[in-house]
Design a protein around this motif. Structure first.
Motif, short mmCIF file in Angstrom:
data_model
loop_
_atom_site.label_atom_id
_atom_site.label_comp_id
_atom_site.label_asym_id
_atom_site.label_seq_id
_atom_site.Cartn_x
_atom_site.Cartn_y
_atom_site.Cartn_z
N MET A 25 0.64 -0.79 0.37
CA MET A 25 -0.05 0.27 -0.29
C MET A 25 0.47 1.20 0.56
O MET A 25 0.88 2.75 -0.93
CB MET A 25 -0.96 0.22 1.35
CG MET A 25 -2.05 0.69 1.40
SD MET A 25 -3.21 0.53 -0.62
CE MET A 25 -4.43 -0.63 0.55
N VAL A 26 1.75 1.27 0.79
CA VAL A 26 3.18 1.88 1.07
C VAL A 26 3.71 2.52 -0.16
O VAL A 26 3.58 3.76 -1.08
CB VAL A 26 3.45 2.32 1.87
CG1 VAL A 26 5.10 3.78 1.86
CG2 VAL A 26 3.00 2.70 3.43
N ALA A 27 3.94 1.58 -1.00
CA ALA A 27 4.63 1.06 -2.62
C ALA A 27 3.46 2.04 -3.79
O ALA A 27 3.94 3.03 -4.42
CB ALA A 27 5.16 0.48 -2.81
N LEU A 28 2.23 1.77 -3.72
CA LEU A 28 0.95 1.86 -4.37
C LEU A 28 1.40 3.90 -4.18
O LEU A 28 1.31 4.44 -5.09
CB LEU A 28 -0.29 2.05 -4.00
CG LEU A 28 -1.12 1.61 -4.88
CD1 LEU A 28 -0.85 1.74 -5.81
CD2 LEU A 28 -2.45 1.27 -4.12
N GLY A 29 0.88 3.86 -3.21
CA GLY A 29 1.03 5.31 -3.42
C GLY A 29 -0.15 5.96 -2.75
O GLY A 29 -1.26 6.23 -3.09
N GLU A 30 -0.21 7.37 -2.05
CA GLU A 30 -1.69 8.36 -1.89
C GLU A 30 -2.06 8.77 -3.45
O GLU A 30 -3.53 8.04 -3.46
CB GLU A 30 -1.06 9.56 -1.34
CG GLU A 30 -2.66 10.59 -0.73
CD GLU A 30 -2.10 11.29 -0.02
OE1 GLU A 30 -3.33 12.43 0.07
OE2 GLU A 30 -0.98 10.65 0.88
N GLU A 31 -1.30 9.14 -4.02
CA GLU A 31 -2.21 9.78 -5.93
C GLU A 31 -2.44 8.12 -6.18
O GLU A 31 -3.57 8.59 -6.36
CB GLU A 31 -1.09 10.06 -6.64
CG GLU A 31 -1.61 11.06 -7.58
CD GLU A 31 -0.73 11.31 -8.68
OE1 GLU A 31 -0.85 11.36 -9.86
OE2 GLU A 31 0.72 11.82 -8.52
N ALA A 32 -1.67 7.53 -6.68
CA ALA A 32 -2.44 6.34 -6.98
C ALA A 32 -3.79 5.34 -6.19
O ALA A 32 -5.05 5.22 -6.66
CB ALA A 32 -1.46 5.09 -7.51
N LEU A 33 -3.54 5.76 -5.52
CA LEU A 33 -3.94 5.03 -4.26
C LEU A 33 -5.81 5.86 -4.21
O LEU A 33 -6.91 5.68 -4.82
CB LEU A 33 -4.19 4.95 -2.81
CG LEU A 33 -5.81 4.28 -1.53
CD1 LEU A 33 -5.99 3.79 -1.73
CD2 LEU A 33 -4.87 4.64 0.01
N ARG A 34 -6.15 6.80 -4.68
CA ARG A 34 -6.68 8.01 -5.00
C ARG A 34 -8.27 7.35 -6.05
O ARG A 34 -9.00 7.89 -5.96
CB ARG A 34 -6.13 10.25 -4.53
CG ARG A 34 -6.26 9.80 -3.62
CD ARG A 34 -6.10 11.58 -3.55
NE ARG A 34 -5.62 12.25 -4.27
CZ ARG A 34 -4.15 11.92 -4.17
NH1 ARG A 34 -3.49 12.47 -2.86
NH2 ARG A 34 -3.03 12.87 -4.86
N GLY A 35 -6.89 7.16 -6.39
CA GLY A 35 -7.78 6.67 -8.04
C GLY A 35 -8.63 5.37 -7.56
O GLY A 35 -9.67 5.07 -8.46
N TYR A 36 -8.42 4.97 -7.53
CA TYR A 36 -9.37 3.40 -7.16
C TYR A 36 -10.11 3.96 -5.80
O TYR A 36 -11.58 3.29 -6.00
CB TYR A 36 -8.16 2.79 -5.63
CG TYR A 36 -7.30 1.43 -6.99
CD1 TYR A 36 -7.12 1.07 -7.68
CD2 TYR A 36 -5.64 1.89 -7.43
CE1 TYR A 36 -6.87 -0.80 -8.45
CE2 TYR A 36 -4.98 1.57 -7.60
CZ TYR A 36 -5.80 0.20 -8.21
OH TYR A 36 -4.19 -0.47 -9.82
#
Length: 237
Positions: free
Chosen positions: A89-100
């Motif tokens: 999850m940390v590797a995914l990052g906040e910006e990419a997480l927002r997309g999901y």
């Protein structure tokens, strides 16, 4: 020059407001019958949030605040395929997480909290979700209700996570009237027989979601209507 307000607007109503009748507190025998009935109908109740492990359960519960379980599940299905551990999850990052999670309410704040709690799990708990309420409540975005859900579902602890459904059912039925979620939680823990405490959280949530609804409870179909202290039961659907 504006016209003065009609004096009728200042007159008190001739009909006093109707105060809803208070529920009748349930006797211990009624509480036992209440949960025995729900247990017979659903011996192994399950939550409706979808998850893969304690971490994804924690994330799902954090995301579910002010959102529906179905809406959360639509977003987390694809998300958990790529990020099912704190490190991923940390590797995914906040910006990419927002997309999901963009379809979920308050997604910006929730994305920040999920990344922050994932990092905290790595830094402070070896990447594992702690099975302790105090430790869980130190994580970003995690309050008492979220901690209780995780402890109950992931770790099998007989906790009581009081959401809007449980709060309503406890007050309406007379199981454990209280003015705050904490008061209701303490009240329920005091009256629910020990043998029902593990699953009581799920029984009450599901009962409130599908039968004891907020606007119009479905009393004619309610399996526990005969051991419920609600004085204003509906007579027809």
């Amino acid at each position: 020059m504006s016209r003065p307000a009609s004096p009728r607007q200042d007159r008190p109503s001739s009909t006093p407001p109707v105060t809803p009748a208070a529920p009748v507190p349930l006797a211990p025998a009624d509480v036992e019958r209440f949960f025995a009935t729900l247990a017979a109908l659903s011996p192994e109740p399950k939550g409706e949030l979808e998850y893969l492990n304690p971490f994804t359960l924690l994330v799902a519960v954090v995301l579910s605040a002010q959102a529906t379980d179905k809406g959360v599940n639509r977003a987390t299905g694809p998300l958990f395929q790529v990020a099912d551990t704190p490190a991923k999850m940390v590797a995914l990052g906040e910006e990419a997480l927002r997309g999901y999670i963009r379809t979920i309410g308050l997604f910006n704040t929730k994305a920040r909290n999920v990344i922050a709690l994932s990092q905290a799990l790595i830094d402070e708990h070896g990447g594992e979700v702690p099975c302790d309420r105090a430790a869980l409540e130190t994580l970003p975005g995690v309050g008492r209700k979220t901690a209780n859900v995780v402890l109950n579902i992931a770790f099998g602890q007989p906790t009581m996570a009081v959401d809007t459904h449980i709060f309503r059912v406890a007050n309406r039925t007379g199981l454990a009237p209280g003015k705050t979620p904490l008061a209701v939680e303490i009240g329920l823990e005091a009256v629910i027989p020990e043998g029902y405490r593990l699953h009581a959280h799920h029984w009450l949530i599901l009962h409130g979601r599908y039968v004891c609804k907020a606007r119009k409870p479905e009393c004619p179909l309610c399996p526990v209507r005969d051991c419920c202290g609600f004085p204003d039961k509906t007579l027809a659907l």
